[in-house]
Design a protein around this motif. Structure first.
Motif, mmCIF file in Angstrom:
data_model
loop_
_atom_site.group_PDB
_atom_site.id
_atom_site.type_symbol
_atom_site.label_atom_id
_atom_site.label_comp_id
_atom_site.label_asym_id
_atom_site.label_seq_id
_atom_site.Cartn_x
_atom_site.Cartn_y
_atom_site.Cartn_z
ATOM 1 N N UNK A 1 0.823 -1.204 0.000
ATOM 2 C CA UNK A 1 0.000 0.000 0.000
ATOM 3 C C UNK A 1 0.862 1.262 0.000
ATOM 4 N N UNK A 2 2.053 1.159 0.552
ATOM 5 C CA UNK A 2 2.968 2.296 0.620
ATOM 6 C C UNK A 2 3.904 2.357 -0.590
ATOM 7 N N UNK B 1 17.076 8.386 2.242
ATOM 8 C CA UNK B 1 15.850 7.674 1.855
ATOM 9 C C UNK B 1 14.699 8.034 2.800
ATOM 10 N N UNK B 2 14.525 9.303 3.057
ATOM 11 C CA UNK B 2 13.560 9.752 4.055
ATOM 12 C C UNK B 2 12.134 9.321 3.727
ATOM 13 N N UNK C 1 9.814 6.692 5.896
ATOM 14 C CA UNK C 1 8.494 7.102 6.388
ATOM 15 C C UNK C 1 7.446 6.060 6.004
ATOM 16 N N UNK C 2 7.479 5.635 4.760
ATOM 17 C CA UNK C 2 6.506 4.650 4.272
ATOM 18 C C UNK C 2 6.668 3.324 5.008
ATOM 19 N N UNK D 1 16.081 7.702 17.052
ATOM 20 C CA UNK D 1 15.357 8.746 16.336
ATOM 21 C C UNK D 1 13.864 8.433 16.427
ATOM 22 N N UNK D 2 13.137 9.237 17.190
ATOM 23 C CA UNK D 2 11.694 9.015 17.335
ATOM 24 C C UNK D 2 10.872 9.939 16.446
ATOM 25 N N UNK D 3 11.529 10.874 15.768
ATOM 26 C CA UNK D 3 10.776 11.869 14.978
ATOM 27 C C UNK D 3 9.999 11.219 13.833
ATOM 28 N N UNK D 4 10.544 10.161 13.254
ATOM 29 C CA UNK D 4 9.865 9.481 12.143
ATOM 30 C C UNK D 4 8.572 8.840 12.656
#
Length: 327
Positions: free
Chosen positions: A52-53, A227-228, A232-233, A317-320
């Motif tokens: 789906x992503x 590969x941001x 995310x996906x 890293x928790x921002x994602x």
């Protein structure tokens, strides 16, 4: 005629651009072992959450923390699913491209104490004077095992005979062949032994040790930076799977992931999923919090395996995950 030719060329370009936008991106994931403990990952695959992503996830089982981390460091894999302690070991060696924990999958230890004989009223002091077949030295299961023993007043190196020289893959067979009075096992082997009468689950190391970032998805900082969108996906698909596991029955989860455990009966998979979920082993979101990080390092320190205390912000890293959850 010239205008017709230009118009036809334009019409051909449109689908090519559309196809390029819909291009599926491949992410190579190395998992430390194949385990029902990682059920949400397999749900993300089987229920199509990665698809789906727009992601094609190539999953490889690397069988061991060292091999898994080597795969990532050598660019043989993009993302590793492995214990957070491995990222600490790498950082302590002075890595210029740190391996960052960005999405947590499991939040407790996944092993159980299995006794050779049935024990109706088990207490930890019954291990004193026994032979205990533990996990590989330096690995998270072993460190948690020693932490729990000490927590319950047992010196693992003086109060019992501790065996730690058996390879991970051979621990269950060693116990089955007669080695040890007690053994520390993952599922489904612990439940299979119960069904076969070869051993009996008497305690959970996960319940005893509390929340830790036991298994997380991690990648080199350079990969996360380059590969941001893909990361995310990937994290979004994992979060969907975590929520799916929490809102569906153990039987539905078992049916979803059964193709990844073809040699394990569906009823056993269901029982294991229920056991892990009931003790809170599956993280309900991808965020690795600081209290868990500190608990991990305390456990490593207690076992004498902490090479250096690493700041939470250095390797987590928790921002994602936070961005994905807030959507």
């Amino acid at each position: 005629m010239r205008y017709v030719s230009l118009f036809l060329t334009f019409l051909l370009i449109i689908p090519l651009v559309a196809c390029n936008n819909d291009k599926t991106e491949t992410i190579r994931v190395a998992e430390v072992t194949r385990s029902i403990f990682y059920a949400p990952q397999y749900v993300a695959l089987s229920e199509g959450f990665f698809e789906e992503e727009g992601l094609n996830v190539e999953l490889t089982t690397t069988w061991g923390g060292d091999k898994t981390m080597t795969a990532v460091l050598s660019d043989g894999a993009d993302i590793a699913l492995v214990g957070s302690e491995t990222s600490i070991y790498v950082q302590a060696q002075g890595s210029s491209d740190p391996v960052i924990n960005f999405a947590q999958l499991t939040q407790t230890d996944g092993t159980f104490l299995v006794a050779r004989e049935k024990m109706e009223d088990f207490s930890w002091d019954q291990l004193k004077g026994s032979t205990f077949l533990g996990q590989r030295k330096g690995g998270m299961p072993q460190m948690v095992g020693e932490f729990v023993l000490k927590k319950n007043g047992i010196d693992p190196h003086n109060d019992l005979e501790l065996i730690q020289n058996v390879d991970f893959a051979n621990i269950a067979s060693a116990f089955a062949s007669g080695t040890g009075d007690f053994v520390q096992l993952f599922e489904p082997q612990a439940s299979i032994f119960e069904q076969e009468g070869k051993g009996f689950i008497v305690a959970s190391f996960g319940k005893e040790s509390g929340h830790v970032p036991y298994t997380t998805f991690m990648a080199k900082q350079s990969y996360l930076d380059g590969n941001k969108e893909a990361v995310d996906k990937f994290t979004r698909a994992i979060y969907k799977a975590q929520q799916w596991v929490q809102t569906h029955s153990a039987k539905e989860v078992a049916e979803s992931i059964q193709s990844y455990f073809e040699d394990t009966p569906l009823e056993t998979i269901e029982m294991v999923v229920d056991r892990y979920r009931s003790q809170g082993s599956y993280a309900t979101d991808p965020i690795l919090d600081e209290e868990e990080w500190d608990n991990l390092q305390n456990i490593m320190d207690e076992a004498g395996e902490l090479p250096a205390r690493i700041e939470y912000s250095t390797l987590v890293n928790t921002s994602i995950a936070e961005k994905i959850i807030s959507e």
